[in-house]
Scaffold this motif. Structure first.
Motif, short mmCIF file in Angstrom:
data_model
loop_
_atom_site.label_atom_id
_atom_site.label_comp_id
_atom_site.label_asym_id
_atom_site.label_seq_id
_atom_site.Cartn_x
_atom_site.Cartn_y
_atom_site.Cartn_z
N ARG F 38 0.82 -1.21 0.00
CA ARG F 38 0.00 0.00 0.00
C ARG F 38 0.85 1.26 0.00
O ARG F 38 0.45 2.28 -0.56
CB ARG F 38 -1.00 0.01 1.16
CG ARG F 38 -2.02 1.16 0.98
CD ARG F 38 -3.32 0.98 1.73
NE ARG F 38 -3.13 0.92 3.17
CZ ARG F 38 -4.12 0.78 4.03
NH1 ARG F 38 -5.37 0.69 3.61
NH2 ARG F 38 -3.89 0.72 5.31
N THR F 39 2.04 1.20 0.59
CA THR F 39 2.94 2.35 0.50
C THR F 39 3.27 2.64 -0.96
O THR F 39 3.26 3.80 -1.40
CB THR F 39 4.23 2.09 1.31
OG1 THR F 39 3.88 1.87 2.68
CG2 THR F 39 5.19 3.27 1.21
N ALA F 40 3.54 1.60 -1.73
CA ALA F 40 3.85 1.80 -3.15
C ALA F 40 2.64 2.31 -3.91
O ALA F 40 2.76 3.17 -4.80
CB ALA F 40 4.37 0.49 -3.76
N LEU F 41 1.47 1.80 -3.54
CA LEU F 41 0.24 2.23 -4.22
C LEU F 41 -0.04 3.71 -3.92
O LEU F 41 -0.39 4.49 -4.82
CB LEU F 41 -0.93 1.36 -3.76
CG LEU F 41 -2.16 1.34 -4.65
CD1 LEU F 41 -1.92 0.48 -5.88
CD2 LEU F 41 -3.37 0.80 -3.89
N ILE F 42 0.11 4.09 -2.67
CA ILE F 42 -0.09 5.49 -2.29
C ILE F 42 0.94 6.36 -3.01
O ILE F 42 0.60 7.43 -3.53
CB ILE F 42 -0.01 5.65 -0.75
CG1 ILE F 42 -1.23 5.01 -0.08
CG2 ILE F 42 0.13 7.12 -0.35
CD1 ILE F 42 -1.18 4.99 1.46
N THR F 43 2.17 5.92 -3.03
CA THR F 43 3.23 6.66 -3.73
C THR F 43 2.84 6.88 -5.19
O THR F 43 2.97 7.99 -5.72
CB THR F 43 4.56 5.88 -3.64
OG1 THR F 43 4.93 5.77 -2.26
CG2 THR F 43 5.66 6.59 -4.41
N LEU F 44 2.36 5.83 -5.81
CA LEU F 44 1.94 5.93 -7.22
C LEU F 44 0.91 7.06 -7.39
O LEU F 44 1.08 7.93 -8.25
CB LEU F 44 1.36 4.58 -7.64
CG LEU F 44 0.90 4.32 -9.07
CD1 LEU F 44 0.64 2.81 -9.24
CD2 LEU F 44 -0.35 5.07 -9.49
#
Lengths: 187, 187, 187, 187, 187, 187
Positions: F38-44
């Motif tokens: 989810r950190t990567a998804l939020i970053t995206l």
């Protein structure tokens, strides 16, 4: 509806277990988010490796596609194979994804990534499909190493990996995995 | 395909968790089989109680209906509410149930029980629907008692219980549950 | 004490794991309610099959008996085999069941079902005992398929299934299960 | 029968969950071994503290007693309070413990420790009973801090702690816990 | 800072899973407290057995050492083997243990027990190290019996058990375990 | 050492639970992989939103950084805050990450991403740190909504989010989360 709603709904992927493992009796198996994470990580390394070899691949696009490829399941859950004869899963997933992505300003662009993934119509689509299947087999290997059985069915995915346009690039990884499996997945 | 296949496939209901609780963050909640068990038990006691009061209810039929009412989910899983806008769940469930029941010689009879349950077209259908919702609320009460929150949505089912033809018979049970909830579900 | 108390106490069967599996190291195994559910479902199908063959079986009675056969464990828990040398389990279970059933108007009738089950003194008692053991073996087969070991002890129940008056009727199911076990319980 | 058998059977205490927490709906609560560990640790520190204050306490005996106080449950499991009206738990536990301890050469000595614990007939017996109850309340406090409810019943044990001969020595610990509970068990 | 703080912090050992098993894919394995409990119990029986044989062992000291040997992990967690190349685990554990023990009046005495355990500089230190490794192998045997694999690495500890000064005393237990393992750890 | 080794080792992030939640008593909380996903998804989504607003952000770099930011924990585990006084976590993590990344041809490039994240020395580093903390708070909100308590400590991260250079861009998301928390995190 704001980005915050999207972030919270994406949290469902942490709560939902991958149904394939559940139905084979693996207790408390990985979440959909677990799978998506490693799929994105594999995509990252394979995409960079392709680039190293001079292949013209859009790494940003590939990694985004990997992060988004199961996001629709935050709403429809991981409907297992045997259920898919009774529903048009991809159609439902597409609609769900469209609704989930509403708070973003680039929903069409993201949906297009999902379509490329589903249809494998671009290099990046092929790559993420490849990473998705590879991730599943690495997980199957880990579960077999731990002692779980009855996962042969999953290894049918080997065939599609071997037929993929990307196989020549990553033959070592795939065949290394096949060898590892014979040695109880111990590296 | 034999009865043994059916018995094994029914085992999926033990592995699959009820998705409503999963999505509200309850760790390792009840299985579909857990829910089906208590729904059948509640049906048994309510049906016998109706009979005690002179109501002409077919207890055998009601209990069978309760045992079968979620059997289709052994194949399609417990697709949660928000997903049902993207699929015709009941249609898929009906088809899956038909396939699951093939090894039996009374498949049509059992499917008819499912239809009566879904449509609440008979006394027994109404009773099992009533027991199904009541079971869910008793479970919600237990989860709230244990400390879990954010289950208000489930209590919307109270309204349909109160509108049911069976409510006058079981008003004490339903309103007792409402009172219990106010006292932290401690009896 | 009302029916609601009974329904809530029955919820204990969802929380309590079957101790036989726990003690063999299966993580988070099935609940007592999971087992009771499938026992009742098997009873339903076997009873109807007997009826198909012209046997005069009381299906309603059999299914009720199956639903009630472990209800006493909601209060005394699933005391495992090795403990039963230190307690008179059945005696305690009978008393607990009597107390649990107090809110119903047919407690004596239900207790009589428990006695028929324990003593196998009627066709329905024999049938539910048969279903109870068969359910356990199907579950053992599923756990073995998943990779769990050290369950040989459970398969001792085969002998009593084969000696049962019901064996001639369900030889195919029992021997099919024995064959399935040899093929890693894959059907 | 050798010490190895005893060590393996003691492993059951790791697999068995404390039934009091299970029945209040706490998911996957502590094992009996978890509880026994902290009970022994608390006993160690309280016994040394008593010794610091000049009380003539046999620390070795107390710690051994704490380690053994629930060992019989490796065979009979943690039979919950409501079940104890139907069985003579302590009698069964005593017999089970006797059998478990057979491979040792000091079984009588160890059984005597169990009796002192059960009857609180010695200082060490009183101390381990005190530690056993205190351990449970610290755990209750931790579960309440995490958000679990409906644990009031457990706090009834406060009364017996306050009546204990050891209370004057450890008033600070007990009343500190009561204060901590009021502040959501945050220290 | 009071003893109550220490008791609450020790509760972390119940929540933390032993990382060796976690990393080999065993779902929800034993806690550090589970391990500490049986290590202390094994220490108790082995120490008494040594005493039976006329060996001058301080049983109280040995059992205390066993109860304390992993207490530092309540603060630093069970840092797995592969991580220990990146940190000086023992140094950190020692400092953490010192801080944890501050509420006691005998911290220096307890820390000395930890040092004797780590360095195996005394009979009691050797005994607890022996019990610690034996406990792990008994657990490995139990996991293998249940069906888990890939635990060969753990059995490397056999060598240090066989080289221990205590091996001659407990050869039967160790070699009995090795034989048990060959028979699928069934006794 | 090949990419396959890296992929398998990354699987540890699925098995390891986030220690902050474990120590607050949340049963079976999210894995490190869940969090990284989810950190990567939020970053995206945040990176694309910045780009929408004309900010010159390298989205590919940011998403890669997010996927890699906890990869070192596959070897050193999620060492909790209170342990970090006893070890130099970042130093160990950096070395572990270097070793894990050996099979890749761009290890230096990836390590540089880790440094930018740790030091927040670039826009992308600031963004991933922002996403990392935001992800944690969304998760805290979800756990609080489910009924878990004692998570106030985590909300201290709000302050650093509000001080971040990125706060003006995402004030709505952050303050929306603060408001959501006041309403029991129900949106």
């Amino acid at each position: 509806m704001s980005l915050l709603n999207l972030f919270i709904e994406a949290g469902n992927l942490k709560k939902l277990r991958r149904s394939g493992w559940v139905l084979r009796g693996i207790p408390n198996p990985e979440s959909i988010a677990d799978h998506s994470f490693r799929t994105a990580l594999i995509t990252l390394f394979l995409a960079d490796e392709l680039r190293n070899r001079g292949v013209d691949v859009d790494v940003e696009k590939a990694v985004k596609m990997a992060l988004l490829h199961d996001l629709g399941e935050a709403r429809i859950t991981d409907i297992p194979m045997p259920a898919q004869g009774y529903f048009d899963k991809v159609s439902g997933e597409r609609k769900a994804l469209r609704d989930i992505l509403k708070p973003t300003k680039r929903a069409e662009e993201y949906l297009e990534l999902f379509e490329e993934y589903e249809s494998e119509s671009t290099l990046e689509g092929k790559l993420v499909k490849f990473a998705d299947k590879l991730e599943m087999l690495v997980q199957a290997c880990e579960y077999e190493r731990a002692g779980f059985n009855a996962l042969d069915e999953f290894w049918g995915a080997l065939e599609s990996l071997r037929k993929s346009d990307l196989y020549p690039h990553f033959k070592d990884v795939i065949e290394g995995l096949v060898r590892a499996r014979k040695q109880n997945c111990l590296l």
